[in-house]
Design a protein around this motif. Sequence first.
Motif: not given
Length: 670
Positions: A328-337, A360-363
Amino acid sequence: MLLLSCKGLSRGFDDGPLFENIAFEIYAGDRIGLVGPNGVGKSTLLRLLAGLDQPDDGEVQYHAGARVALLEQQPRWQPGRTLFDEAKTALHDLLVAQHELVQTAEALAKVENESERKSLAARYDRLNEWLRHHDAYNIDHRVESVLAGLGFGREDFDRPVETFSGGQQSRLMLAKLLLAAPDVLLLDEPSNHLDIDATRWLEDYLSKQSEAMLIVSHDRLFLDKVVTKIFELYARRLTVYTGNYQAYWRQREERYQLELKTWEAQQDYIEKQEEYIRRVHYGQLHKQAQSRRKALERLERVDKPVKITSPRMHFGDVKPTSETVLQVTDLTKSFDRPLFRDLSFTLPRGKRLGIMGPNGSGKTTLLRILMGHEQPDSGTVEVGFHVQFGYCDQNLAILPPDESVIRAVWPDPDPSLDEQKMRDVLARFGLVGDQIHQLVGELSGGERSRAALARLVVSGANVLVLDEPTNHLDLWACDALEEALLEFTGTVIVVSHDRFFLNRVVDMMIVLDDLRPSVIHGNYDTYVRMTEAKKAAGESNKGKPDTESKSAPPAASNNPKRRKRRFPYRKVEDLEAEIAQTEAQVRELEALLASPELYRQGKQSRGNNQPIRNPQSQTAAALRTLGRSHGAELNLPILDGFCCQRSNRCFNRRQAFLASRVSCELVFSR
């Protein structure tokens, strides 16, 4: 002080009794954990104690006007009420008393009759003292601290209650019970909807309370930190153990072994007596045999001890993957935040990765991205060769609820599998007999969890992806699952709030506690130690005054630090004079030692020889000091000693000096 007691309590349903003739007492300050396998009646017992259900036999008594309250599972509140206002309703009695106090004060200000004024003043004093005793002048602060501890932010305080999720509403019900502070708290799985930070806050909060509490929980670390006594409900009876969960687990095994030895000894005794009775019953000793038979009839039989067991889960052998399962390299994810940013890690084959973080941290989102079910905003996930994911989510959606267990676990015909093999797989996870033909929707939560794990075995997955796998399992099933995962030859990725589980199973962790997640090479204890060390370092740096750096000017970089002398500096002239004096002493001693007259007097011989033989004598000390001084001055190597060939005597020393400065010839040995 005794608050609650039970005598001869029994309760059962159509399938038979859950428990029979149990008795116990709860005193003020008791913190008791109620444990037992799923289905033995723990929640039923709590309802009986709270007065929400009636026993088949026996009674529950409240003492000293004790107030008993049970954590409600089905929330009830007035629509449109905000979170903060709903939480304050738990302190209704205090709010009413505050209102009465204000009314009494207003009436006292207007009254003119002296006797009425005294009556109102006395009432005001009573109300004021009662409110002070219950800390009623800090109601808003108490509500804010409890809501914040259970994970609510200040921005949530003015939101209507109905806009919160089911888990958040359950936390609100827990907050109301804690604020109400009854004399006996009955808590059924209080940490179910809490993340790790909120669970740790609840542990600390409950440990400081003076109220008695009876807690049903599958969180072993929570029980370790909070309770001081354990009630085990199993085989229709209740057994009491002192101490926390770890003490209970140890005492339980010790007690079982002791009871087993007692039962075996009694069985041996009975067998010997019966054998004797059979042998002599028709002989001359028949009267003795008759007497022994009557003694056996009067003997109080010891029941064979029963130990709580769980099926030994086993995932079997799987096809190996490549050495690297995930890159995994430089993984980024967001929805409304934003959820997480720039996450990079490598997951080798055979590792057990745990993912931890607040609600709510995205697990779960991270799990879906790793399996390719969802796309990240940026970054890459490279999956290794021969990787086959097996995913079990929190809701156990892998199993259709309208199918039988054996069909749900074995959905696709496979020539290598038959019904007997499927029965064997299900039996590994404790599903036997008629259970395999039940509909999935009719199973309990623990049974559905075990069926879902069996489905992963049938799928042949070599990378298990588990989202909160211990949610519906009892303590013994959790222990069996941990053993199975430790023996699993594949790779495991697990999301869990169970710290005991994370501590025992995982050897690598990802903590989603901010936008830049942390990768920990270790278990939960490793994470705690790193967090505490980081916090301590921050506090120590914060406590250092800034004047330290300003008071001492920085040293010039072009001036090298001078080497500190090991021996004090001495002038060459002084050294030469002392050497000459020492040489003269050596010559005198050597001449004395060469005299035959000396050895005719033994005591004198030993006395004159002492300065040379004893390394602590004045002469030897002088030689050692001079040698070290010269050696330090000229930076000679440290040697083991020297031998004077002229006197044919050896002297031990740690550092040599120049041969030119001493009249004797020195031979150095390293």
